[in-house]
Design a protein around this motif. Structure first.
Motif, PDB file in Angstrom:
ATOM      1  N   THR A 127      53.394 -38.421  40.081  1.00 56.19           N
ATOM      2  CA  THR A 127      54.723 -38.723  40.615  1.00 56.19           C
ATOM      3  C   THR A 127      55.703 -39.139  39.525  1.00 56.19           C
ATOM      4  N   ASP A 128      55.220 -39.518  38.363  1.00 58.82           N
ATOM      5  CA  ASP A 128      56.133 -39.920  37.287  1.00 58.82           C
ATOM      6  C   ASP A 128      56.477 -38.776  36.335  1.00 58.82           C
ATOM      7  N   SER A 129      56.322 -37.533  36.794  1.00 59.48           N
ATOM      8  CA  SER A 129      56.717 -36.374  35.999  1.00 59.48           C
ATOM      9  C   SER A 129      58.219 -36.408  35.765  1.00 59.48           C
ATOM     10  N   LYS A 130      58.659 -35.686  34.761  1.00 64.42           N
ATOM     11  CA  LYS A 130      60.074 -35.708  34.371  1.00 64.42           C
ATOM     12  C   LYS A 130      60.792 -34.421  34.749  1.00 64.42           C
ATOM     13  N   GLY A 131      62.102 -34.461  34.657  1.00 61.25           N
ATOM     14  CA  GLY A 131      62.937 -33.276  34.855  1.00 61.25           C
ATOM     15  C   GLY A 131      62.860 -32.719  36.265  1.00 61.25           C
ATOM     16  N   ALA A 132      62.731 -31.394  36.357  1.00 63.13           N
ATOM     17  CA  ALA A 132      62.672 -30.717  37.653  1.00 63.13           C
ATOM     18  C   ALA A 132      61.277 -30.769  38.287  1.00 63.13           C
ATOM     19  N   LEU A 133      60.291 -31.236  37.537  1.00 63.61           N
ATOM     20  CA  LEU A 133      58.913 -31.218  38.045  1.00 63.61           C
ATOM     21  C   LEU A 133      58.699 -32.041  39.312  1.00 63.61           C
ATOM     22  N   PRO A 134      59.307 -33.229  39.463  1.00 70.09           N
ATOM     23  CA  PRO A 134      59.091 -33.973  40.711  1.00 70.09           C
ATOM     24  C   PRO A 134      59.606 -33.220  41.947  1.00 70.09           C
ATOM     25  N   LEU A 135      60.732 -32.535  41.818  1.00 73.66           N
ATOM     26  CA  LEU A 135      61.260 -31.735  42.924  1.00 73.66           C
ATOM     27  C   LEU A 135      60.295 -30.600  43.254  1.00 73.66           C
ATOM     28  N   ARG A 136      59.798 -29.944  42.242  1.00 72.04           N
ATOM     29  CA  ARG A 136      58.832 -28.846  42.455  1.00 72.04           C
ATOM     30  C   ARG A 136      57.531 -29.377  43.047  1.00 72.04           C
ATOM     31  N   HIS A 137      57.137 -30.576  42.647  1.00 69.20           N
ATOM     32  CA  HIS A 137      55.951 -31.228  43.217  1.00 69.20           C
ATOM     33  C   HIS A 137      56.122 -31.417  44.732  1.00 69.20           C
ATOM     34  N   LEU A 138      57.276 -31.967  45.123  1.00 66.36           N
ATOM     35  CA  LEU A 138      57.538 -32.176  46.556  1.00 66.36           C
ATOM     36  C   LEU A 138      57.553 -30.849  47.313  1.00 66.36           C
ATOM     37  N   ALA A 139      58.195 -29.832  46.751  1.00 64.67           N
ATOM     38  CA  ALA A 139      58.271 -28.532  47.422  1.00 64.67           C
ATOM     39  C   ALA A 139      56.892 -27.898  47.554  1.00 64.67           C
ATOM     40  N   ALA A 140      56.088 -27.992  46.513  1.00 66.16           N
ATOM     41  CA  ALA A 140      54.735 -27.423  46.570  1.00 66.16           C
ATOM     42  C   ALA A 140      53.878 -28.140  47.614  1.00 66.16           C
ATOM     43  N   LEU A 141      54.010 -29.457  47.685  1.00 66.39           N
ATOM     44  CA  LEU A 141      53.291 -30.198  48.729  1.00 66.39           C
ATOM     45  C   LEU A 141      53.782 -29.781  50.116  1.00 66.39           C
ATOM     46  N   ALA A 142      55.091 -29.623  50.252  1.00 67.43           N
ATOM     47  CA  ALA A 142      55.682 -29.287  51.555  1.00 67.43           C
ATOM     48  C   ALA A 142      55.200 -27.937  52.053  1.00 67.43           C
ATOM     49  N   ILE A 143      55.237 -26.913  51.190  1.00 68.69           N
ATOM     50  CA  ILE A 143      54.834 -25.578  51.677  1.00 68.69           C
ATOM     51  C   ILE A 143      53.323 -25.450  51.813  1.00 68.69           C
ATOM     52  N   ALA A 144      52.587 -26.416  51.268  1.00 66.97           N
ATOM     53  CA  ALA A 144      51.136 -26.445  51.483  1.00 66.97           C
ATOM     54  C   ALA A 144      50.804 -27.210  52.759  1.00 66.97           C
ATOM     55  N   GLY A 145      51.836 -27.818  53.379  1.00 70.43           N
ATOM     56  CA  GLY A 145      51.620 -28.573  54.602  1.00 70.43           C
ATOM     57  C   GLY A 145      50.930 -29.907  54.388  1.00 70.43           C
ATOM     58  N   ASP A 146      51.082 -30.497  53.203  1.00 66.61           N
ATOM     59  CA  ASP A 146      50.421 -31.766  52.895  1.00 66.61           C
ATOM     60  C   ASP A 146      51.237 -32.933  53.467  1.00 66.61           C
ATOM     61  N   LYS A 147      51.231 -33.035  54.796  1.00 67.58           N
ATOM     62  CA  LYS A 147      51.987 -34.077  55.486  1.00 67.58           C
ATOM     63  C   LYS A 147      51.508 -35.479  55.104  1.00 67.58           C
ATOM     64  N   LYS A 148      50.206 -35.628  54.948  1.00 72.68           N
ATOM     65  CA  LYS A 148      49.640 -36.949  54.670  1.00 72.68           C
ATOM     66  C   LYS A 148      50.200 -37.530  53.373  1.00 72.68           C
ATOM     67  N   LYS A 149      50.181 -36.746  52.303  1.00 77.24           N
ATOM     68  CA  LYS A 149      50.682 -37.246  51.018  1.00 77.24           C
ATOM     69  C   LYS A 149      52.177 -37.531  51.109  1.00 77.24           C
ATOM     70  N   LEU A 150      52.927 -36.628  51.752  1.00 79.48           N
ATOM     71  CA  LEU A 150      54.373 -36.826  51.879  1.00 79.48           C
ATOM     72  C   LEU A 150      54.696 -38.039  52.750  1.00 79.48           C
ATOM     73  N   GLU A 151      53.915 -38.269  53.800  1.00 78.19           N
ATOM     74  CA  GLU A 151      54.110 -39.466  54.626  1.00 78.19           C
ATOM     75  C   GLU A 151      53.821 -40.732  53.823  1.00 78.19           C
ATOM     76  N   ASN A 152      52.786 -40.680  52.963  1.00 73.65           N
ATOM     77  CA  ASN A 152      52.493 -41.824  52.091  1.00 73.65           C
ATOM     78  C   ASN A 152      53.650 -42.085  51.133  1.00 73.65           C
ATOM     79  N   TYR A 153      54.228 -41.005  50.566  1.00 75.03           N
ATOM     80  CA  TYR A 153      55.383 -41.163  49.678  1.00 75.03           C
ATOM     81  C   TYR A 153      56.546 -41.804  50.445  1.00 75.03           C
ATOM     82  N   LYS A 154      56.790 -41.318  51.657  1.00 72.87           N
ATOM     83  CA  LYS A 154      57.904 -41.835  52.469  1.00 72.87           C
ATOM     84  C   LYS A 154      57.698 -43.325  52.740  1.00 72.87           C
ATOM     85  N   CYS A 155      56.510 -43.691  53.135  1.00 77.90           N
ATOM     86  CA  CYS A 155      56.198 -45.094  53.430  1.00 77.90           C
ATOM     87  C   CYS A 155      56.396 -45.963  52.185  1.00 77.90           C
TER      88      CYS A 155
END
Length: 182
Positions: A125-153
């Motif tokens: 999660t501490d990646s730099k530049g555009a990588l954090p956005l790409r990380h979120l998008a890759a998780l999203a299209i993989a359907g990784d709701k659990k990790k994204l919900e943990n991030y949101k919390c």
């Protein structure tokens, strides 16, 4: 020969060429489920040209997810980028443009998109530049709701998990929305 002069040749090869906000040219091509991009660069030297198309490849789904999460329109968000060095060409011609175009297409088709997306999902999660956005998008299209919900919390409780400042709670929430489709 300058970049502007090769655009008609690239268009004849099937590329859709555009100018970005700073005036640089880029060209896109749909190849099945892939979205290839080239950024032509031509440097004139005394006895040769240095030419690179800097190909990258993505998917429409990843690009759309990234744009939605960011809240801005986007044409191409790369999953894999070629790091080839520029080619030295003595007499740069239309045939070279066609050859380099085909090489970029062949490269894009040969890339393992899923492996590139897996690398984005595995980023810290501490990646730099555009990588954090790409990380979120890759998780999203993989359907990784659990990790994204943990991030949101975590964000809601004031723990940004090391994300760069431009990543907001709203972006995490939009990533979570995207994940609901997968």
């Amino acid at each position: 020969m300058k970049v502007k002069e090769i655009l008609p040749i690239l268009k004849d090869c099937g590329w859709q060429c555009h100018k970005d906000e700073v005036g640089d040219y880029f060209c896109l091509m749909d190849i099945d489920e892939r979205l290839a991009q080239i950024i032509p660069a031509i440097g004139k030297r005394t006895d040769h040209f240095r030419v690179s198309f800097m190909p990258s490849v993505s998917t429409k789904i990843f690009t759309a997810a990234t744009a939605f999460i960011l809240g801005e329109q986007g044409d191409h968000e790369p999953v894999i980028v070629s790091n080839d060095i520029p080619e030295k060409i003595a007499n740069f011609s239309a045939a070279d443009v066609v050859r380099l175009s085909q090489a970029a297409i062949n490269w894009a088709v040969s890339q393992d998109i899923e492996q590139g997306l897996a690398a984005y999902r595995a980023l810290p999660t501490d990646s730099k530049g555009a990588l954090p956005l790409r990380h979120l998008a890759a998780l999203a299209i993989a359907g990784d709701k659990k990790k994204l919900e943990n991030y949101k919390c975590s964000f809601e409780h004031g723990d940004r998990l090391g994300f760069v400042p431009y990543i907001s709670l709203e972006m995490v929430e939009r990533a979570l929305l995207v994940s609901l489709d997968y």
